[in-house]
Every structure is written in structure tokens, then in C-alpha cells.
Design a protein around this motif. Structure first.
Motif, PDB file in Angstrom:
ATOM      1  N   SER A  44      -9.565 -69.310   0.234  1.00 23.17           N
ATOM      2  CA  SER A  44      -8.777 -68.509   1.178  1.00 23.17           C
ATOM      3  C   SER A  44      -9.639 -67.458   1.858  1.00 23.17           C
ATOM      4  O   SER A  44      -9.433 -67.129   3.037  1.00 23.17           O
ATOM      5  N   TYR A  45     -10.597 -66.933   1.112  1.00 22.46           N
ATOM      6  CA  TYR A  45     -11.486 -65.904   1.666  1.00 22.46           C
ATOM      7  C   TYR A  45     -12.212 -66.423   2.907  1.00 22.46           C
ATOM      8  O   TYR A  45     -12.285 -65.732   3.926  1.00 22.46           O
ATOM      9  N   ILE A  48      -9.638 -66.655   5.953  1.00 21.83           N
ATOM     10  CA  ILE A  48      -9.210 -65.370   6.508  1.00 21.83           C
ATOM     11  C   ILE A  48     -10.402 -64.597   7.078  1.00 21.83           C
ATOM     12  O   ILE A  48     -10.295 -63.940   8.119  1.00 21.83           O
ATOM     13  N   LYS A  49     -11.565 -64.699   6.405  1.00 20.18           N
ATOM     14  CA  LYS A  49     -12.755 -63.993   6.902  1.00 20.18           C
ATOM     15  C   LYS A  49     -13.176 -64.544   8.253  1.00 20.18           C
ATOM     16  O   LYS A  49     -13.607 -63.783   9.141  1.00 20.18           O
ATOM     17  N   THR A  52     -10.862 -62.851  10.716  1.00 21.66           N
ATOM     18  CA  THR A  52     -11.155 -61.422  10.929  1.00 21.66           C
ATOM     19  C   THR A  52     -12.475 -61.212  11.674  1.00 21.66           C
ATOM     20  O   THR A  52     -12.670 -60.161  12.295  1.00 21.66           O
ATOM     21  N   PHE A  66     -13.294 -55.661   5.427  1.00 21.25           N
ATOM     22  CA  PHE A  66     -12.400 -56.819   5.469  1.00 21.25           C
ATOM     23  C   PHE A  66     -12.672 -57.777   4.302  1.00 21.25           C
ATOM     24  O   PHE A  66     -11.741 -58.394   3.771  1.00 21.25           O
ATOM     25  N   SER A  67     -13.930 -57.903   3.909  1.00 20.81           N
ATOM     26  CA  SER A  67     -14.268 -58.785   2.779  1.00 20.81           C
ATOM     27  C   SER A  67     -13.595 -58.299   1.500  1.00 20.81           C
ATOM     28  O   SER A  67     -12.966 -59.082   0.766  1.00 20.81           O
ATOM     29  N   ILE A  70      -9.731 -58.710   1.773  1.00 24.72           N
ATOM     30  CA  ILE A  70      -9.280 -60.101   1.627  1.00 24.72           C
ATOM     31  C   ILE A  70      -9.280 -60.517   0.161  1.00 24.72           C
ATOM     32  O   ILE A  70      -8.329 -61.140  -0.328  1.00 24.72           O
ATOM     33  N   MET A  74      -5.836 -61.464  -1.744  1.00 26.72           N
ATOM     34  CA  MET A  74      -5.622 -62.814  -2.268  1.00 26.72           C
ATOM     35  C   MET A  74      -5.493 -62.818  -3.791  1.00 26.72           C
ATOM     36  O   MET A  74      -4.752 -63.630  -4.356  1.00 26.72           O
TER      37      MET A  74
END
Length: 337
Positions: A44-45, A48-49, A52, A66-67, A70, A74
């Protein structure tokens, strides 16, 4: 075979104890299911990364922020999914019928699982997706090879075009050679494009197969989580139900009464070793006020049992506790069982 070994096997094979028999399996599935959560958080990371990264830079360290966000988000999402499914399973086992609350729980849990599957699958796709790289590499390879071929044939064509032709036959011969060179050049370029694009298509097809493999893997990760959480909830409920039925037998009802009396006898564990014991009349009064289902005969039997097990020692007027409450409790449980 030795007798002690025989009786040990007899007890294990003839006496079914769900809690004892399935405890290793329950622990293994439960803790193994966290591995599925870890991989889903990782996949998922990447998804989503990647999203972003399209946001314009608003402040220094935005990428690191953001890292971390996330990963924390999650992790919380996966833990909430586990909790929701565990509560749903426990409720179904307890209620044993379909209700509105269970229907809502099923919808919520299903939504969480679908969301997790979507994020994990797209993240896995982003992790292995190199179609852009393949396309860029293909264009670069075609461009390089085409330029090389075109450079060679253009040089030859220019050479023949610049040749002097005084007669019509010479001009015709020269033009035919130029036409052949031009046709050969076009054919070579088409062959290069076809071979390179064929290799590119094979790599893209391999990526599609990898996508299917990752879809299967993400599905099994979700399945591992659900099985681990559901079986753990089932194990806890079934062990409780098994113990509840066991305690409903006369023998274990007596054990429950004795343990409650022992707690009163030790005044909730405040009495220590070598302290004077509680008077019989006071124990009878406390048992009555605590609504313990026993009569004076049961209490007399309990006090006698404490003397037999040497929980209490001494003469009638100077009787003392011979051990701590925890030790007495363990001794009483083992004796009753």
C-alpha cells in the motif's frame, strides 16, 4: 512401553481438550497473520506514495513526512481491520443468529478488506510495473539502431546520387541502385522496429503474468489474515464454552465454591503466611453476604479440606495459614482437578 508413558498417551488420545489441542495452531495462525499485514502495509505504501509524489512541494521534508504518515496510517488501518473482523467473528459465535448489527459489521469488515486488497494490489503493481521504462528503452533502442542503419544507407544513396550520368542508360542504372538502397533501408528499419517491439511486447506480457501472480499473492495475504484472526476468535470462544460446560458439572461447581471461599478465607489475599486464620463464624457470615451458594456443611467441609491439604496448621485456638493465598489456590485447584 512403560506404564507412565502409556497413561500419558491414554490421556492425550482419549481425552479431547480443545484448548490444549488447538492452542499451538491458534497461536501460529494468529501471529503468522501479522506477516500478511506487514506485506499489505508495504504494498500500500508504494501505491499511496506514488500518488503523493504528484503533489507540488509545499514545505521542506515533504517526502519524508508523507512516507511516515502513510506507514502510520496503513498500520492503523490494518490493525482496525483485524479488530473489526475479530469482533464480528466473536459476535457471530456469541449471538448465533443474523441481526442488523451483524449485517452492519459484515458490511464494514467487507469494505475494509476490499479497501486493503485494492491498495495492496495496486501497490504491488506499482512496485513491479516497469512498462514506462520498457517503452522508453524500446524507443531508445529503435532510435539508435534506426539512426545507425539510416546513416549507413543515406551515405550510400548520396554517393550514387552524386555520380555523373551522361547517358539515359547511366541515369536509369543509377536511379535503380538508389531505389534498391532506399528499399533495403526501409526494410531494415521495419525489421528493427518489429524485432524490438516484439521483445518489448514479450516483456509487457511477462509483467501481466506477474500482475496476476501478485493478485493471487495479495488475495492469499488477505486470506491468511482473516483465517488467523477468525480462528483465534473461534479458539477463544470455544475454549471458554468448553470450560463453561466443564464448570457446570457438580465437581467443578464445588471447585468454584471452594475457590470463592478461599478468597474470603484469605480476605482477598491480604492474609499472609503464619497469620491467624479467620473464625468459622465470620467466614459463614461473609459467605452469606457474598451470596455464595453454600451452607454451613459446605463451609465445614472446606475448612476441613484446608486442614487436610495443610493450607492451615496448628491447634484449634492457634491455627495459622501455612502458605500464601496464591500457593493455596494452586494447591486447591490441583487437588480438585
Amino acid at each position: 512401553m512403560k506404564l507412565d508413558k502409556f497413561f500419558q498417551l491414554k490421556n492425550e488420545l482419549e481425552t479431547f481438550n480443545f484448548e490444549k489441542n488447538f492452542n499451538p495452531l491458534s497461536r501460529t495462525l494468529y501471529y503468522f497473520s501479522f506477516l500478511g499485514n506487514i506485506f499489505l502495509v508495504l504494498f500500500s505504501y508504494f501505491f499511496i506514495k506514488d500518488v503523493t509524489n504528484t503533489i507540488p512541494t509545499l514545505f521542506p521534508g515533504q517526502s519524508v513526512f508523507f512516507s511516515i504518515f502513510i506507514i502510520l496510517f496503513m498500520t492503523g488501518y490494518e490493525l482496525f481491520k483485524r479488530f473489526a473482523f475479530e469482533q464480528l467473528t466473536s459476535t457471530i459465535l456469541r449471538v448465533k443468529k443474523f441481526t442488523v448489527n451483524i449485517a452492519i459489521g459484515v458490511l464494514v469488515t467487507f469494505s475494509l478488506v476490499v479497501g486493503s486488497f485494492y491498495l495492496g494490489l495496486n501497490g504491488a503493481h506499482r512496485l513491479i510495473d516497469s512498462s514506462d521504462t520498457i517503452e522508453a528503452s524500446t524507443d531508445q533502442t529503435i532510435s539508435t539502431k534506426v539512426d545507425s542503419v539510416a546513416k549507413y544507407y543515406d551515405k550510400e544513396i548520396d554517393f550514387y546520387r552524386n555520380q555523373k550520368a551522361t547517358t539515359r542508360a547511366d541515369r536509369k542504372y543509377r536511379d535503380s541502385i538508389v531505389a534498391v538502397l532506399q528499399t533495403t533501408k526501409d526494410t531494415k528499419i521495419k525489421e528493427i522496429e518489429s524485432k524490438t517491439e516484439g521483445k518489448s511486447a514479450a516483456k509487457v506480457e511477462e509483467l501481466k503474468q506477474n500482475d496476476f501472480a501478485f493478485a493471487v499473492m495479495v488475495f492469499f495475504l488477505e486470506l491468511i489474515i482473516l483465517i488467523g484472526v477468525a480462528f483465534n476468535a473461534y479458539y477463544i470462544w470455544t475454549s471458554y464454552d468448553e470450560m463453561k460446560q466443564l464448570l457446570a458439572t457438580p465437581k467443578f461447581k464445588q471447585l468454584e465454591i471452594h475457590l470463592r471461599l478461599l478468597k474470603l478465607y484469605y480476605q482477598n489475599g491480604r492474609k499472609k503466611e503464619q497469620d491467624l486464620i479467620m473464625f468459622r463464624s465470620k467466614l459463614i457470615s461473609l459467605a452469606s453476604s457474598s451470596k455464595i451458594p453454600c451452607n454451613q456443611k459446605d463451609i465445614n467441609g472446606f475448612i476441613s479440606l484446608c486442614s487436610e491439604l495443610e493450607i492451615t496448621v496448628g491447634n484449634r485456638r492457634n491455627k495459622v495459614y501455612n502458605m500464601s493465598y496464591e500457593k493455596a489456590k494452586t494447591l486447591l485447584e490441583n487437588q480438585e482437578l
